[in-house]
Design an enzyme around this catalytic site. Structure first.
Site, PDB file in Angstrom:
ATOM      1  N   ASP A  51       0.773  -1.227   0.116  1.00  0.00           N
ATOM      2  CA  ASP A  51       0.057  -0.107   0.038  1.00  0.00           C
ATOM      3  C   ASP A  51       0.807   1.148   0.119  1.00  0.00           C
ATOM      4  O   ASP A  51       1.673   1.163   0.778  1.00  0.00           O
ATOM      5  CB  ASP A  51      -0.886  -0.001   1.116  1.00  0.00           C
ATOM      6  CG  ASP A  51      -1.713   1.222   1.290  1.00  0.00           C
ATOM      7  OD1 ASP A  51      -2.759   1.101   0.452  1.00  0.00           O
ATOM      8  OD2 ASP A  51      -1.553   2.117   1.981  1.00  0.00           O
ATOM      9  N   TYR A  56       3.561  10.133  -0.657  1.00  0.00           N
ATOM     10  CA  TYR A  56       4.599   9.629   0.396  1.00  0.00           C
ATOM     11  C   TYR A  56       5.909   9.784  -0.459  1.00  0.00           C
ATOM     12  O   TYR A  56       6.323   9.204  -1.119  1.00  0.00           O
ATOM     13  CB  TYR A  56       4.450   8.197   0.472  1.00  0.00           C
ATOM     14  CG  TYR A  56       3.249   7.512   1.318  1.00  0.00           C
ATOM     15  CD1 TYR A  56       2.234   8.546   1.851  1.00  0.00           C
ATOM     16  CD2 TYR A  56       2.823   6.212   1.130  1.00  0.00           C
ATOM     17  CE1 TYR A  56       1.313   8.005   2.515  1.00  0.00           C
ATOM     18  CE2 TYR A  56       1.654   5.807   1.974  1.00  0.00           C
ATOM     19  CZ  TYR A  56       0.782   6.481   2.541  1.00  0.00           C
ATOM     20  OH  TYR A  56      -0.267   6.144   3.127  1.00  0.00           O
ATOM     21  N   HIS A 121      -7.737   9.513  -1.274  1.00  0.00           N
ATOM     22  CA  HIS A 121      -6.845   9.471  -0.115  1.00  0.00           C
ATOM     23  C   HIS A 121      -7.368  10.508   1.068  1.00  0.00           C
ATOM     24  O   HIS A 121      -7.175  11.593   1.033  1.00  0.00           O
ATOM     25  CB  HIS A 121      -5.411   9.929  -0.538  1.00  0.00           C
ATOM     26  CG  HIS A 121      -4.452   9.757   0.675  1.00  0.00           C
ATOM     27  ND1 HIS A 121      -2.880   9.845   0.328  1.00  0.00           N
ATOM     28  CD2 HIS A 121      -4.540   9.141   1.969  1.00  0.00           C
ATOM     29  CE1 HIS A 121      -2.432   9.513   1.645  1.00  0.00           C
ATOM     30  NE2 HIS A 121      -3.203   9.160   2.479  1.00  0.00           N
ATOM     31  N   SER A 152      -9.881   5.735   1.012  1.00  0.00           N
ATOM     32  CA  SER A 152      -9.605   5.800   2.469  1.00  0.00           C
ATOM     33  C   SER A 152     -10.106   6.808   3.261  1.00  0.00           C
ATOM     34  O   SER A 152     -10.372   7.972   2.741  1.00  0.00           O
ATOM     35  CB  SER A 152      -7.803   5.825   2.355  1.00  0.00           C
ATOM     36  OG  SER A 152      -7.106   5.797   3.675  1.00  0.00           O
ATOM     37  N   GLU A 154     -11.667   8.717   7.195  1.00  0.00           N
ATOM     38  CA  GLU A 154     -11.270   8.736   8.302  1.00  0.00           C
ATOM     39  C   GLU A 154     -12.408   8.308   9.458  1.00  0.00           C
ATOM     40  O   GLU A 154     -12.126   8.459  10.456  1.00  0.00           O
ATOM     41  CB  GLU A 154     -11.181  10.343   8.585  1.00  0.00           C
ATOM     42  CG  GLU A 154      -9.924  11.078   7.635  1.00  0.00           C
ATOM     43  CD  GLU A 154      -8.539  10.751   8.238  1.00  0.00           C
ATOM     44  OE1 GLU A 154      -8.660  10.002   9.420  1.00  0.00           O
ATOM     45  OE2 GLU A 154      -7.688  11.097   7.712  1.00  0.00           O
ATOM     46  N   GLN A 172     -10.300   1.690   2.946  1.00  0.00           N
ATOM     47  CA  GLN A 172      -9.424   1.616   4.152  1.00  0.00           C
ATOM     48  C   GLN A 172      -9.637   2.410   5.119  1.00  0.00           C
ATOM     49  O   GLN A 172     -10.037   3.498   5.135  1.00  0.00           O
ATOM     50  CB  GLN A 172      -8.105   2.090   3.283  1.00  0.00           C
ATOM     51  CG  GLN A 172      -6.789   2.087   4.400  1.00  0.00           C
ATOM     52  CD  GLN A 172      -5.286   2.320   3.631  1.00  0.00           C
ATOM     53  OE1 GLN A 172      -4.398   2.555   4.242  1.00  0.00           O
ATOM     54  NE2 GLN A 172      -5.267   2.100   2.211  1.00  0.00           N
TER      55      GLN A 172
END
Length: 280
Positions: A51, A56, A121, A152, A154, A172
């Protein structure tokens, strides 16, 4: 290593995955040799799920994975990346033209024609309710830029909204012994819909490894130093949002429950930074 299927996409991945944020940035200094050694160790352990994200190290993590996989053509690894955090976090940025540009960049970084799995994201909450966003993601699949997409998130509410979308392959979400709320509704809904769940921060940024004490000092460029109170990004990404001193105490209590001779990382949600917990 056991593998499971992402029901909606038909893809398979090992039940334990490797999160590669630390290969890009924000976890102290990790040089190229160390980064490649981490990937090699994961592959040798049977991990077939990496992942990553375009943010990043501004692409360094993706590029490192590409370098590793070029040297290991024998491996069949599902690489999941993410997009959306390199721009201002407003819903207006989540449009097809940007998606094309972002995925084209990740395709170059990873050295592939088609991305295995792309995740939004942790976008602004209104994005999950926008039909045009998911129409754009469907267009990327039709254009063969990506094979599948997920999100992904929260919050559990965001996860449930995404699961209701017919073509979302994965969600995710933070899931570990400190953050177990997703077990109540999110995982059952995902199982019912055939959506893969990727457990994020399964070791609470290392707290649940049992290696850290209240006196542990992290590097200045480690998010466990500079984001303890959400100064740089969502606080949940660092120690699952738990106060560090409190987390150390809780982690010690958790470690005491482990069977004798069994290290704590081997028995919570995962033994590395991401874990696909997809429907069998």
């Amino acid at each position: 290593m056991e593998e499971r299927a992402f029901g909606r996409s038909g893809q398979h991945a090992s039940v334990i995955g490797l999160g590669t944020w630390q290969l890009g940035a924000d976890w102290g200094d990790v040089d190229d040799k160390q980064a490649l050694a981490v990937l090699e160790a994961a592959a040798e352990a049977g991990v077939t799920f990496f992942d990553t994200a375009d943010v990043y190290g501004d692409g360094r993590s993706e590029e490192t994975i590409a370098t590793f996989l070029r040297g290991r053509p024998d491996l069949h690894v599902l690489v999941a990346t993410k997009m959306g955090r390199r721009v201002e976090q407003i819903p207006q940025n989540y449009v097809l033209d940007n998606f094309r540009a972002w995925t084209d960049r990740s395709r170059r970084n990873l050295g592939v024609d088609v991305l295995d799995l792309v995740q939004l994201h942790c976008p602004p909450t209104p994005v999950y309710a926008a039909d045009e966003v998911f129409d754009a993601l469907d267009t990327l699949v039709a254009e063969e830029r990506i094979a599948a997409y997920g999100v992904s998130v929260e919050t559990c509410a965001e996860a449930l909204t995404a699961i209701a979308r017919p073509n979302v392959a994965s969600v995710q979400i933070i899931l570990n012994p400190f953050r177990m709320k997703p077990l109540a509704q999110v995982l059952p809904a995902a199982r019912e819909a055939g959506v893969g769940i990727i457990a994020r921060v399964p070791l609470a940024s290392g707290l649940l490894s049992g290696k850290y004490t209240k006196d542990t000092v992290f590097a200045a460029n480690d998010h466990r130093t500079f984001n303890r109170h959400g100064e740089a990004f969502d606080q949940g990404e660092t120690f699952s949002g738990v106060d560090y001193a409190t987390g150390v105490e809780a982690a010690a209590e958790f470690a005491a429950l482990a069977p004798r001779g069994t290290p704590p990382p081997s028995w919570p949600c995962a033994g590395s930074s991401s874990s696909p917990v997809s429907p069998p």
